[in-house]
Write an enzyme that holds these catalytic residues in place. Structure first.
Site, PDB file in Angstrom:
ATOM      1  N   ASN A  27     -22.947 -62.164 -24.297  1.00 60.55           N
ATOM      2  CA  ASN A  27     -22.795 -63.605 -24.062  1.00 60.55           C
ATOM      3  C   ASN A  27     -23.178 -64.349 -25.334  1.00 60.55           C
ATOM      4  O   ASN A  27     -22.483 -64.242 -26.335  1.00 60.55           O
ATOM      5  CB  ASN A  27     -23.633 -64.016 -22.843  1.00 60.55           C
ATOM      6  CG  ASN A  27     -23.609 -65.516 -22.590  1.00 60.55           C
ATOM      7  OD1 ASN A  27     -22.553 -66.130 -22.711  1.00 60.55           O
ATOM      8  ND2 ASN A  27     -24.733 -66.107 -22.286  1.00 60.55           N
ATOM      9  N   GLU A  28     -24.303 -65.054 -25.301  1.00 60.12           N
ATOM     10  CA  GLU A  28     -24.734 -65.801 -26.498  1.00 60.12           C
ATOM     11  C   GLU A  28     -25.672 -64.920 -27.296  1.00 60.12           C
ATOM     12  O   GLU A  28     -26.884 -65.070 -27.202  1.00 60.12           O
ATOM     13  CB  GLU A  28     -25.483 -67.057 -26.062  1.00 60.12           C
ATOM     14  CG  GLU A  28     -24.606 -68.171 -25.612  1.00 60.12           C
ATOM     15  CD  GLU A  28     -25.405 -69.369 -25.120  1.00 60.12           C
ATOM     16  OE1 GLU A  28     -26.631 -69.251 -24.911  1.00 60.12           O
ATOM     17  OE2 GLU A  28     -24.779 -70.417 -24.935  1.00 60.12           O
TER      18      GLU A  28
ATOM     19  N   CYS B 202     -25.840 -66.560 -19.144  1.00 62.10           N
ATOM     20  CA  CYS B 202     -27.100 -65.829 -19.345  1.00 62.10           C
ATOM     21  C   CYS B 202     -27.325 -64.744 -18.300  1.00 62.10           C
ATOM     22  O   CYS B 202     -28.034 -63.778 -18.573  1.00 62.10           O
ATOM     23  CB  CYS B 202     -28.259 -66.805 -19.352  1.00 62.10           C
ATOM     24  SG  CYS B 202     -28.296 -67.821 -20.835  1.00 62.10           S
TER      25      CYS B 202
ATOM     26  N   GLU C 153     -20.510 -69.198 -13.304  1.00 67.27           N
ATOM     27  CA  GLU C 153     -21.805 -68.508 -13.362  1.00 67.27           C
ATOM     28  C   GLU C 153     -22.582 -68.854 -12.108  1.00 67.27           C
ATOM     29  O   GLU C 153     -22.496 -69.976 -11.603  1.00 67.27           O
ATOM     30  CB  GLU C 153     -22.585 -68.945 -14.605  1.00 67.27           C
ATOM     31  CG  GLU C 153     -23.998 -68.346 -14.635  1.00 67.27           C
ATOM     32  CD  GLU C 153     -24.677 -68.404 -15.995  1.00 67.27           C
ATOM     33  OE1 GLU C 153     -24.300 -69.270 -16.808  1.00 67.27           O
ATOM     34  OE2 GLU C 153     -25.580 -67.573 -16.222  1.00 67.27           O
TER      35      GLU C 153
HETATM   36  O1  AHR Z   1     -23.985 -72.679 -18.861  1.00 65.54           O
HETATM   37  C1  AHR Z   1     -25.362 -72.503 -18.768  1.00 65.54           C
HETATM   38  C2  AHR Z   1     -25.886 -71.531 -19.807  1.00 65.54           C
HETATM   39  O2  AHR Z   1     -25.711 -72.054 -21.083  1.00 65.54           O
HETATM   40  C3  AHR Z   1     -25.191 -70.208 -19.860  1.00 65.54           C
HETATM   41  O3  AHR Z   1     -25.699 -69.319 -18.958  1.00 65.54           O
HETATM   42  C4  AHR Z   1     -25.475 -69.747 -21.254  1.00 65.54           C
HETATM   43  O4  AHR Z   1     -24.461 -68.926 -21.767  1.00 65.54           O
HETATM   44  C5  AHR Z   1     -25.684 -71.008 -22.042  1.00 65.54           C
HETATM   45  O5  AHR Z   1     -26.869 -70.981 -22.713  1.00 65.54           O
END
Ligand code: AHR
Length: 654
Positions: free
Chosen positions: A374-375, A240, A47
C-alpha cells in the site's frame, strides 16, 4: 442518474452576477484525439474503515456473530444460564459458541441479545432472515424465540424456531418488521418450557432484500450508490488494513474465502489507529471477503484491483525492521499473490480456481491489475517488491503490477520511489494525496509535465481536505476535486486510473473524514464529491482532445479549469469546465473541426454560492447536479461559466 438530473437545479436560475470583463478563449480541436482514455479510468477504492464493511456495506446486522472477538461476548448481553464454550465446535477457525441451558424456574429466563452495529436498522415491511448453527444437547426438540426489540425496549416482532437435532445444523426463520426502527436489538430466548439445552453458533441476521438478492449479501442502498458511479475499476480491500498494524493482522485474503462461517476474525486497525476516535468493537469478520469483492466488481462492470501485503507491516506504526518479513522469507507472501491470481483467473481444476468454482463462480474473474503493497517507503519496499515482480512476471506476464510512491504527493520518499518503480518496471505507480482545496486547484496541471515513458499513474487515494471547516464534504472540496480532475483527464495518457478515498463512513462510527458516502443504519447520503465522481464516471469519453487557451492548457487562468474529450461510441464531444472564483467568467469556445452537430447541448452544472454547503442524511440534495440545455450558436460560441461552478457540456455530433 436520470433521476438525479431530473432534479431541477435551483442554482441554474440564480440571478446572474456580472461576468468578469476578460473573455477567455479556449480552443478545442475536435478532430485531434491526443490520447485514449482508459475505460477503467475512474473507479472506487474500498476499505473497511469507518464501519465501511462490517456495519456498513456488508449487510450482516449482528456484531460478533461467532463469539470470536477477544472479549467473546462483546456486543452481546446474556441472561440466565449462558455458557461460552469451545469444545466440539462446528467451525474450527471460529471455535467459540454459546450454550443456553434451562433457567430452572418457569419465571426465570435464559437467552442473549445483540446490539448490532450502533443498533440494528429495521424497515417497516422488510423481511429479515435470521439464521443460526445449532444443536439440541439431548436431541429432543427445543424452541428458541427470536425477537426484534425497539430502542425503548418494546417487543416489535417475534418468531419461534425449533432446534431438533443432536448434530450441528443450520436453522433459519424469516421475520418481517412491523415498523421502522433505526436502533433495534435482537433478543433470543430459550423457551422457558424447554427442559434441555441448546448450543448456538454463527448467529446471523440479514435483510432478505440485499443487493442482487444474495444471501451473504450487501446493503442495497450502499451497493447501488457504488454501481451508480459506473466505476471502471474497484480497488480493495484497503489501504492500511492491507498492511496490518503487525503482520499477523494484515488482511489475509485466504482467510476471507470459503464458507463464511469458517472465516476467522481479524483485527481492524481502525479500531485503535486514532485514540480520539476509538472503536474497541471494530473487527473484520471477513464476511465481505475477496470472493464477494470480485463479485461486486463484476456486478458493477468494474475491473477488480486487489492489493496485497508486500511483507511490510504498516510503516507508520513500525520503525523497527523486525516488524517486517525479511526478504529471504518472503516466499509465502509471494505465493499468496500467485495463488490469488489463480483464484481469480485460474481453471476450475486448479487448486484455487476450484475454490472459486465451489463458491459459485466457475468462470474466471479476468483480473488484470494487482497492487503489491500500500503506502510503503524506504529501500525496504523496492527490495521486497522486486521479488514479487520477478515471480509474477514469470508466471503471469499479463498481470499489470501496481507499485507505490509512498504516502505523499511529493517529498523525499516520493522522489526516491518513482525512479525505483521505473527501475522495477511496474505498470502503474499508486499516488496518494490528501490535501487542502488550494493544493487541488494549484495542482490541476500536476501531470502536464510527467514523464510519458515510465510507468503510468494510478491516483489511488485522493481527497480534498478543507481543514478550517472540519474537513467537511462541502462544495469547496468537491469543486476543487472537479477542477483538479480536468488535469487527470487532460493527461489520461499518463493517469490511467483514479479513485477517491475513503469511500464510506457510518455517521456514528467514523474514524476518518471526509468520505464519499455517509450512512446510518437505514439511510445514506451522497456527498457533492460523489456527484463529481459520478460526472467523470458517466462522461469519461474515449479520447482526449487537444485543447488550449492561447498556447497553454486552461488550468487556473482566470480561475478556470477545462478539459475536452470525445466519446467515439456515442459520437459526443464532452467539455468539462470549472470556475473556482466567486465571479462568473465569460468564455469564447471554439470547437475547431466540428462540422455537423446538434446545437442543443446537454448542460450539467453543479454550482453553489456558499462553498460550505454539504449534503446530510436529513437534507441529501442540497448540492446535486442540475441538467439544462444550452444552445450553441455555432462551433464558436460564448459560454458564461457561473461563479463557483463545475459544468459538463455534452454536444452530439451529427
Ligand atoms: O484512506 C485512509 C487511509 O489513508 C488508507 O488506509 C491509507 O492508505 C492512507 O493512509
Amino acid at each position: 442518474m436520470k433521476k438525479i438530473f431530473l432534479i431541477v437545479a435551483v442554482s441554474l436560475f440564480l440571478p446572474a452576477l456580472q461576468a468578469q470583463n476578460d473573455l477567455v478563449e479556449w480552443k478545442v480541436q475536435t478532430n485531434k484525439t491526443v490520447s485514449d482514455i482508459n475505460p477503467d479510468m475512474y473507479g472506487i477504492f474500498f476499505e473497511d474503515i469507518n464501519f465501511g464493511a462490517d456495519g456498513g456495506l456488508y449487510a450482516e446486522l449482528i456484531k460478533n456473530r461467532s463469539f470470536e472477538f477477544p472479549q467473546n461476548l462483546m456486543g452481546w448481553k446474556t441472561f440466565g444460564k449462558v455458557e461460552l464454550r469451545s469444545i466440539d465446535a462446528p467451525f474450527e477457525r471460529n471455535p467459540h459458541y454459546v450454550r443456553l441451558s434451562p433457567s430452572g424456574h418457569g419465571h426465570k429466563h435464559t437467552g442473549l441479545e445483540n446490539e448490532g452495529f450502533r443498533g440494528i436498522g429495521l424497515k417497516e415491511g422488510a423481511t429479515y432472515r435470521f439464521s443460526v448453527w445449532a444443536r439440541s444437547i439431548d436431541g429432543k426438540s427445543q424452541t428458541i424465540r427470536i425477537e426484534f426489540i425497539d430502542a425503548q425496549n418494546n417487543i416489535m416482532d417475534r418468531k419461534n424456531l425449533s432446534i431438533d437435532s443432536r448434530e450441528w445444523q443450520k436453522y433459519s426463520v424469516e421475520i418481517t418488521a412491523s415498523r421502522t426502527e433505526p436502533k433495534a436489538l435482537l433478543r433470543i430466548f430459550l423457551d422457558s418450557r424447554s427442559r434441555g439445552a441448546v448450543d448456538l453458533e454463527h448467529i446471523s441476521l440479514f435483510p432478505k432484500d440485499t443487493w442482487m438478492d444474495r444471501e451473504n449479501g450487501l446493503r442495497k442502498d450502499l451497493a447501488q450508490a457504488l454501481a451508480d458511479l459506473k466505476p471502471g475499476v474497484f480497488r480493495f480491500p484497503g489501504g492500511c488494513i492491507v498492511e496490518g498494524t503487525d503482520l499477523d493482522t494484515r488482511y489475509n485474503w485466504k482467510n476471507s474465502v470459503g464458507p463464511v462461517e469458517n472465516r476467522p476474525l481479524n483485527e481492524n486497525r481502525w479500531h485503535y489507529t486514532f485514540t480520539n476516535r476509538f472503536f474497541p468493537d471494530y473487527f473484520q469478520s471477513y464476511g465481505l471477503g475477496f470472493f464477494e469483492f470480485f463479485q461486486l466488481a463484476e456486478d458493477m462492470g468494474a475491473e477488480p484491483l486487489p492489493v496485497l501485503s508486500v511483507g511490510l507491516a504498516c510503516q507508520f506504526q513500525n520503525n523497527d525492521m523486525s516488524a517486517h518479513v525479511p526478504v529471504e522469507e518472503l516466499d509465502p507472501y509471494v505465493q499468496d499473490a500467485l495463488d490469488l491470481i489463480e483464484f481469480a483467473n485460474g481453471p476450475v481444476d486448479s487448486e484455487w480456481g476450484k475454490l472459486r468454482a465451489d463458491m459459485g463462480h466457475p468462470e474466471p474473474f479476468n483480473m488484470k491489475y494487482l497492487g503489491i503493497g500500500n503506502e510503503q517507503w524506504g529501500p525496504e519496499f523496492p527490495e521486497r517488491l522486486e521479488v514479487f515482480v520477478k515471480a509474477i512476471r514469470q508466471a503471469y506476464p499479463d498481470i499489470q503490477i501496481i507499485g507505490s510512491s509512498g504516502p505523499s504527493a511529493e517529498g523525499e520518499q516520493f522522489d526516491y520511489l518513482w525512479p525505483e518503480m521505473k527501475r522495477l518496471k511496474v505498470d502503474l505507480v499508486d499516488e496518494h494525496y490528501y490535501k487542502d482545496p488550494n493544493w487541488f486547484f494549484a495542482n490541476a496541471s500536476r501531470y502536464d509535465k510527467y514523464d510519458r515513458k515510465g510507468p503510468k499513474v494510478f491516483a489511488g487515494e485522493y481527497a480534498s481536505h478543507d481543514h478550517p471547516r472540519g474537513k467537511a464534504n462541502n462544495f469547496r472540496s468537491a469543486l476543487s476535486e472537479a477542477c483538479f480532475m480536468t488535469g487527470l483527464e487532460r493527461n489520461a495518457d499518463v493517469v490511467r486510473l483514479a479513485t477517491y478515498a475513503p469511500l464510506f463512513a457510518h455517521v456514528d462510527a467514523w474514524q476518518w473524514n471526509p468520505d464519499l458516502i455517509w450512512f446510518d443504519n437505514l439511510r445514506s447520503v451522497k456527498t457533492p464529491n460523489w456527484y463529481v465522481q459520478q460526472l467523470y464516471g458517466h462522461y469519461k469519453g474515449t479520447g482526449v482532445l487537444r485543447s488550449a487557451s492561447g498556447k497553454e492548457a486552461l488550468s487556473g487562468q482566470n480561475n478556470l479549469y477545462a478539459s475536452a474529450v470525445r466519446d467515439a461510441g456515442k459520437k459526443e464531444i464532452i467539455l468539462k469546465i470549472g470556475n473556482s472564483s466567486n465571479q462568473p467568467q465569460r468564455m469564447k469556445i471554439e470547437l475547431s473541426g466540428l462540422k455537423k452537430f446538434n446545437p442543443d447541448a446537454k448542460w450539467i452544472t453543479m454550482q453553489a454560492n456558499d462553498l460550505n454547503v454539504v449534503n446530510t442524511l436529513d437534507e441529501p440534495f442540497n448540492i446535486v447536479p442540475g441538467e439544462a440545455s444550452f444552445k450553441l450558436t455555432g462551433n464558436v460560441f460564448e459560454f458564461e461559466v457561473k461563479a463557483q461552478s463545475f459544468n459538463v457540456l455534452v454536444i452530439a455530433e451529427e
